[in-house]
Scaffold this active site. Structure first.
Site, mmCIF file in Angstrom:
data_model
loop_
_atom_site.group_PDB
_atom_site.id
_atom_site.type_symbol
_atom_site.label_atom_id
_atom_site.label_comp_id
_atom_site.label_asym_id
_atom_site.label_seq_id
_atom_site.Cartn_x
_atom_site.Cartn_y
_atom_site.Cartn_z
ATOM 1 N N CYS A 35 0.823 -1.213 0.000
ATOM 2 C CA CYS A 35 0.000 0.000 0.000
ATOM 3 C C CYS A 35 0.855 1.260 0.000
ATOM 4 O O CYS A 35 0.335 2.355 -0.176
ATOM 5 C CB CYS A 35 -0.880 0.066 1.234
ATOM 6 S SG CYS A 35 -1.718 -1.437 1.630
ATOM 7 N N CYS A 106 -3.635 8.628 6.281
ATOM 8 C CA CYS A 106 -2.437 8.542 7.121
ATOM 9 C C CYS A 106 -2.825 8.636 8.601
ATOM 10 O O CYS A 106 -2.252 7.951 9.451
ATOM 11 C CB CYS A 106 -1.456 9.666 6.780
ATOM 12 S SG CYS A 106 -0.757 9.524 5.130
#
Lengths: 298, 402
Positions: A35, A106
């Protein structure tokens, strides 16, 4: 390049608490190299008080992934585990003075690493059915997987409905083609093989709804208005905003936008969404305006 | 500290001589080339000169084969859509899976519209399989579109050979040469290439100007219809200042072609060698022996590209990355994926692209700046141990989900 806040830049250039933590007794690993984002959060927890005495991280990822990790360790140091579990991804983003919508994942990764590390300390299994799709709506950071899930779960058929349920498409409207594609795909799956017509596009102006059987009294009308506002408040509160009724003058409904909603660039979209719900609930065309637009008393 | 620009495959600075050539066309020579009066005819002459300057750089047989457009993307769309429109009995497009989005996104849309698109695969060095290509050439193919040089790795495709193979079967051939024009010698009249796209801002001309080369006799249907500009093949009042600028840039590129392939190449090789010799676990991507003279794409394992760029930027060094994070998607660059570059490296690719303006001193500074940045980020990475990658990076890091 992304518009990172000074705080994000500062935490990226000078990350706090990076590197291994020898005495760690709770470790959470999330993400993967596939990812492009991976985070190991290491906690040193006092077994008696359950206070996080130290927290370190190691991150493989972009600028905001490293900054979010650094921010997370600063936020949770000194907290008890139960307090730390209350930390949301929005708290991490807020600590950094915000993240670009494409980068909110994030902060989500930070929160998940925290949950995983605490579960690891407590000897529990932690799992997450985490799945992230291509970002469709950049205004509200809504991805394809979320839109598809909501469309399926609620049997949605129009871009407008998708906007009501997820907010996707409620801002600049550039993603409507993408939303229409998801609708068409889900519809095709539903119908099985065969001919499928494209989903109807979002109407430029809302159609006038059918008039209600009986005209509402002013008290009934206000009650309905309050009901609609109550229904949208949780959505706004999730983004640290809020709304309350200021006044009703004929067909004009004035509201106070509060918290993060006040002065938000998406104010018009928010009011537009509320207005649509009002029109549906009241069965008449009304206008929803910010309280700043109220006529000044003579 | 003077900034160092090593992102010339993204865009280039306008050459000062180009800007000088353009300036009069905003003020005294503001006329419309179509007008009969003196204001117009001055501009008309300038456009003719620019057309011949582009013709010379491309080695085109006729200057009427040069059609000015607004950008490389417009040229690409015009070429492919024209081929499909002009040959309704043909429904197939052959391209490659490492093209620029200007081609790939268009082809994805064409597929949705019912056309058949074959995307040629590449090997781990980014090279095509010519036998696979040959096997796909048949009378249902309207056009082949293959890039001359790849924007990320600089890898050069054998487009002249591919065009000849297509021509044997009566198939049109287009090449997106946006990265190649001005960097490597091109002589279209000695090839079978029917159409070629170029973009001004990649060769020190301004943004907003491009060219579609269209071989005389190649069947054509315009994308924009309207006035008679560009002989009715691309309507819309000519962007005269930018066309003049592009003409000048083409003339300069021809003059500097030798420098590009000697001095620029030498600096690129020095940079690459300087980085590879100091840092472990990194490698150049693409077909290193057969690529543009200005491009070096290096994959740094176990770290992420955007983080590298941010740290380079702090030192005034501009480059670019094929990492997912720089594009806003979750997947690393489609070019790296197509070459089968492992994920451990694909997210950490950095492209350095030079121009004739770069100096030896700049390259020395970059060679010194990169190793500490890589070391700093590897120290932060959970996939990196004390002295190198964690014994088995995929296993030592055991995420709850992936």
């Amino acid at each position: 390049m992304w518009e990172y806040s000074d705080k994000v830049r500062e935490h990226f250039f000078n990350p706090r608490n990076s590197g291994p933590l020898e005495e760690a007794n709770g470790i959470g690993d999330v993400g993967s190299i596939q990812c492009g984002d991976a985070l190991r959060l290491m906690l040193k927890v006092d077994p008696d008080t359950e206070i996080i005495e130290d927290a370190h991280f190691q991150t493989f990822g972009c600028g905001s992934a490293i900054a979010s990790s650094s921010a997370l360790t600063e936020i949770i140091k000194g907290m008890t585990l139960d307090q730390a579990l209350e930390v949301s991804n929005q708290n991490i983003a807020d600590y950094l003075d915000g993240l670009p919508p494409e980068k909110m994942h994030c902060s989500v990764m930070g929160r998940e690493a925290l949950q995983a590390a605490i579960a690891n300390y407590r000897g529990e299994e932690w799992s997450d059915d985490h799945e992230e799709g291509a970002l469709i709506c950049k205004c509200f950071a809504i991805d394809a997987v979320m839109i598809e899930d909501v469309v399926k779960a609620n049997n949605l058929n129009t871009v407008e409905e998708v906007t009501f349920y997820t907010k996707a498409g409620g801002g600049c409207a550039a993603c409507h083609e993408g939303i229409e594609e998801i609708l068409a795909q889900v519809k095709a799956e539903r119908a099985g093989p065969g001919e499928v017509s494209p989903p109807p596009a979002c109407p430029a102006t809302p159609e006038a709804p059918k008039p209600p059987a009986k005209k509402l009294s002013i008290v009934e009308k206000i009650a309905k208005i309050q009901e609609v506002l109550e229904s949208v408040r949780p959505m706004l509160q999730r983004d640290h905003g809020d709304v309350e009724l200021a006044d009703v003058q004929g067909k004009k409904i004035y509201v106070h936008l509060k918290g993060a909603c006040s002065g938000c660039m998406m104010e018009a979209a928010t009011l537009g969404g509320i207005q649509q719900k009002m029109i549906e609930a009241l069965g008449e065309l009304v206008q929803v305006l910010p309280s700043s637009h109220m006529p000044v008393e003579a | 500290m003077e900034p160092i620009y090593l992102d010339n495959n993204a865009t280039t600075r306008c050459d000062p001589a180009v800007v000088q050539a353009m300036l009069p066309f905003f003020t005294e020579h503001f006329g419309n080339a179509s007008s009969i009066h003196a204001f117009g005819s001055e501009v008309g002459k300038a456009l003719k000169k620019a057309r011949s300057q582009v013709q010379a750089l491309l080695g085109a047989e006729h200057d009427s084969e040069i059609i000015f457009t607004s950008c490389g993307t417009e040229s690409d769309s015009t070429a492919i859509l024209s081929a499909l429109k002009a040959q309704p009995e043909r429904n197939t497009v052959i391209t490659t899976n490492v093209e620029h989005p200007a081609i790939l996104t268009l082809c994805d849309w064409l597929e949705k519209e019912g056309y058949i698109v074959h995307k040629l695969k590449v090997d781990k060095k980014g090279r095509l399989d010519i036998d696979e290509y040959k096997s796909l050439l048949n009378d249902r193919v309207a056009i082949v579109s293959a890039m001359w040089a790849n924007n990320e790795t600089g890898t050069i495709f054998p487009v002249e050979e591919m065009a000849a193979l297509a021509a044997e079967k009566g198939i049109m051939f287009h090449t997106d040469a946006v990265q190649a024009v001005g960097k490597i010698p091109i002589d279209l009249k000695s090839t079978k290439i029917d159409m070629l796209s170029l973009s001004g801002h990649k060769l020190h001309a301004p943004k907003g100007i491009g060219v579609l080369y269209l071989r005389r006799g190649c069947r054509f249907r315009p994308l924009l219809r309207g006035g008679h500009q560009e002989r009715g093949r691309r309507a819309g009042t000519e962007n005269s200042a930018s066309i003049v600028g592009l003409g000048m840039a083409c003339e300069l590129a021809l003059q500097k072609m030798a420098i590009e392939n000697s001095e620029v190449k030498r600096l690129r090789d020095k940079l690459e060698k300087g980085i590879l010799s100091q840092i472990t676990h990194c490698f150049p991507t693409g077909d290193v022996a057969n690529r543009l003279p200005n491009t070096s794409n290096i994959a740094f394992e176990y770290i992420e590209g955007e983080a590298i760029l941010l740290l380079l930027n702090k030192l005034g060094i501009a480059a670019s990355s094929g990492s997912a994070c720089t594009s806003g998607s979750l997947e690393p660059s489609h070019v790296m994926r197509a070459m089968g570059i492992p994920y451990t490296a694909a997210h950490g690719t950095i492209r350095f692209s030079l121009s004739v303006y770069n100096t030896e001193a700049e390259i020395d500074r970059v060679i010194a700046a990169v190793p500490p940045i890589i070391a700093q980020l590897r120290k932060l990475s959970p996939y990196w141990g004390e002295k190198g990658p964690a014994a088995n990076p995929q296993e030592s890091f055991a995420p709850t989900y992936a």
